[in-house]
Design an enzyme around this catalytic site. Structure first.
Site, PDB file in Angstrom:
ATOM      1  N   GLU A   1      30.169  42.210  39.405  1.00 40.90           N
ATOM      2  CA  GLU A   1      30.627  43.462  40.016  1.00 40.90           C
ATOM      3  C   GLU A   1      30.085  44.635  39.216  1.00 40.90           C
ATOM      4  O   GLU A   1      30.172  44.638  37.982  1.00 40.90           O
ATOM      5  CB  GLU A   1      32.162  43.572  40.020  1.00 40.90           C
TER       6      GLU A   1
ATOM      7  N   GLU B   1      38.482  38.600  37.462  1.00 44.98           N
ATOM      8  CA  GLU B   1      38.995  39.415  36.350  1.00 44.98           C
ATOM      9  C   GLU B   1      40.245  38.772  35.727  1.00 44.98           C
ATOM     10  O   GLU B   1      41.332  39.361  35.693  1.00 44.98           O
ATOM     11  CB  GLU B   1      39.277  40.844  36.841  1.00 44.98           C
TER      12      GLU B   1
HETATM   13  C1  BG6 Z   1      37.545  45.356  40.314  1.00 44.05           C
HETATM   14  C2  BG6 Z   1      38.092  44.403  41.345  1.00 44.05           C
HETATM   15  O1  BG6 Z   1      38.497  45.560  39.344  1.00 44.05           O
HETATM   16  O2  BG6 Z   1      37.235  46.639  40.718  1.00 44.05           O
HETATM   17  C3  BG6 Z   1      37.796  44.762  42.781  1.00 44.05           C
HETATM   18  O3  BG6 Z   1      37.663  43.091  41.092  1.00 44.05           O
HETATM   19  C4  BG6 Z   1      37.931  46.260  42.948  1.00 44.05           C
HETATM   20  O4  BG6 Z   1      38.648  44.030  43.604  1.00 44.05           O
HETATM   21  C5  BG6 Z   1      36.910  46.937  42.057  1.00 44.05           C
HETATM   22  O5  BG6 Z   1      37.821  46.697  44.241  1.00 44.05           O
HETATM   23  C6  BG6 Z   1      36.867  48.445  42.184  1.00 44.05           C
HETATM   24  O6  BG6 Z   1      38.130  48.996  41.973  1.00 44.05           O
HETATM   25  P1  BG6 Z   1      38.834  49.926  43.051  1.00 44.05           P
HETATM   26  O7  BG6 Z   1      40.214  50.073  42.612  1.00 44.05           O
HETATM   27  O8  BG6 Z   1      38.052  51.187  43.054  1.00 44.05           O
HETATM   28  O9  BG6 Z   1      38.712  49.197  44.353  1.00 44.05           O
END
Ligand code: BG6
Length: 472
Positions: free
Chosen positions: A363, A171
């Site tokens: 992701e 990101e």
């Molecule tokens: C993304 C990141 O922004 O979102 C991850 O790359 C992160 O590292 C994922 O875990 C989900 O966000 P969160 O804050 O719910 O863990």
């Protein structure tokens, strides 16, 4: 015939700092995550403290064999994970790498290979060495470009026959908004200007180009990608003010993909930067380094973000890392994130029509509270909501492929429960595999496949076909 190509890379994603634990074992140095017990908006502690759930994570460091076996059982073709820079160079400035750290990832990659799983490795996933953060203010200082290049070169050489797919920065656009998380910038955000944050992000873009160049000299077969947090911007109304506002916000985001894909800043940068009084220090050498473009575009997609020129009249919603306005046409998760599967098809098309590079959804997921039921000493997790979420999103990936987008892979976020990035919580779960660890860090750390585990396995087995079977 299947909508998904036969060599589609099905899998899941994690990050070292959110799952490995073992924060000080085998010579590992501290990363910024080790002193952020409450996540990105909480205080920075002087030393690691016991309430920091990341210090143990889900114990992947000691359980990687069992974990990778479970991923293989689901049929994973790819496993996205990150290397902790501080396992290799504990402060970031050593002359020689830490052999124990290198040996750990050898074991992890060998285990993946044994199970025919292709590792996809992120070089930097929100885990800048704390020493560099304190000494240089992280990526604010261009010295980090060379230190990062040294680290990248070390791991490229070591794993040149074990890893093919690499992602430079997780990101990468986040540094321009949350500089401590994205760029290890130690100075508090409220003391930074936009100029500072974009300069730090610029150093990462340069480093990304430089290590892409280095990667190709070590193994020309390496496939290197970028990774951009990608919530597509929707205008709240069709009023031209809102539409152009959404366009400008979208440009701030697309800029990061553009630099990676085209090797230079896009035409609209000047206007965006002039608006915010940003004048970057860009050297001739920087420009040359940026020219080393990526082989594929990867991105995270959790939700769309709805915006308006005058947001004051509207209700706010949460979202992954960024807050948007409440979109009345969407439903919302327990963390008040919009759920918008079609936004995934939209953003895949959006990037592909501009850059025509292979696309990788690296992701996607929904944080939710699971309520396990105990049966015969085992934990049963009936997570229909998670199945629903991924089914909806994967169908849209299928539709994007039907649109003609070359999508090469999909890795669901947090395929094994891990500690969340933003709030450092354990109860915000994303996994197909449940980890017995509660919000206070208590539990056996045992693994239990959830209902979604078997569902995802059948999706992979059918190469996505069951997604399109009509519901009974
Ligand atoms: C993304 C990141 O922004 O979102 C991850 O790359 C992160 O590292 C994922 O875990 C989900 O966000 P969160 O804050 O719910 O863990």
């Amino acid at each position: 015939m299947s909508v998904f190509p036969k060599d589609f890379l099905w899998g899941g994603a994690t990050a070292a700092n959110q799952c490995e634990g073992a924060y000080d074992e085998d010579g590992k140095g501290l990363s910024v995550q080790d002193v952020l017990p409450k996540g990105i908006f909480g205080p920075i502690t002087d030393e690691p403290t016991e309430d920091n759930l990341k210090l143990v994570g889900n114990d992947f460091y000691h359980r990687y064999e069992e974990d990778i076996k479970l991923l293989a059982e689901m049929g994973f073709k790819v496993f996205r994970m990150s290397i902790a820079w501080t396992r290799i160079f504990p402060t970031g400035e050593e002359e020689a790498p830490n052999e124990a750290g290198l040996a750990f990832y050898d074991r992890v990659f060998d285990t993946c290979r044994t199970h025919n799983i292709e590792p996809l490795v992120t070089l930097s996933h929100y885990e800048s060495p704390l020493h560099l953060s304190k000494k240089y203010d992280g990526w604010m200082n261009r010295k980090l470009i060379d230190l990062f290049a040294k680290y990248a070169e070390t791991v490229f050489k070591r794993y040149k026959d074990k890893v093919k797919y690499w992602v430079t920065f997780n990101e990468v656009n986040v540094t321009s908004h949350i500089p401590l998380l994205g760029g290890g910038v130690f100075t508090p955000r409220d003391q930074l200007t936009k100029q500072d944050m974009y300069q730090a992000a610029h150093h990462q873009l340069v480093a990304s180009g430089l290590v892409t160049k280095i990667a190709k000299t070590i193994n020309p077969e390496f496939q290197v990608g970028c990774m951009v947090a990608s919530a597509p911007r929707y205008p709240m109304t069709c009023h031209p003010d809102d539409v152009t506002y959404a366009m400008e916000e979208q440009q701030e985001l697309t800029l990061f993909v553009h630099v990676h894909a085209k090797g230079e800043y896009p035409y609209y940068t000047k206007r965006l930067f002039d608006r915010d009084n940003i004048k970057l220090d860009i050297t001739e050498e920087d420009k040359q380094n940026l020219k080393h473009t990526v082989d594929f575009i990867s991105f995270s997609y959790y939700n769309s973000k709805t915006v308006a020129k005058d947001p004051s009249k509207y209700e706010l919603a949460q979202g992954n890392l960024y807050r948007g306005l409440r979109n009345p046409y969407l439903t919302y998760s327990e963390w008040n994130y919009p759920i918008d599967p079609q936004g995934l098809r939209y953003i895949l098309n959006f990037y592909y029509e501009r850059y025509e590079l292979p696309m990788f959804v690296s992701e996607n997921g929904m944080g939710a509270i699971d309520e396990p039921i105990e049966e015969d000493g085992k934990l049963i997790i009936n997570d229909d909501y998670r199945i629903e979420f991924h089914k909806g999103h994967l169908k849209e990936v299928g539709h994007a492929i039907e649109d003609g987008v070359n999508v090469i892979g999909y890795t669901s976020w947090g395929c094994i429960d891990l500690v969340s990035a933003a709030s450092a919580q354990m109860e915000k779960r994303y996994g197909f595999v449940y980890v017995d660890r509660d919000k206070d860090g208590n539990g056996t750390l045992e693994r239990y496949p959830k209902k979604s585990f078997y569902w995802y396995k059948s999706v992979i087995e059918s190469n996505g076909d069951i997604l399109f079977k009509t519901e009974e």
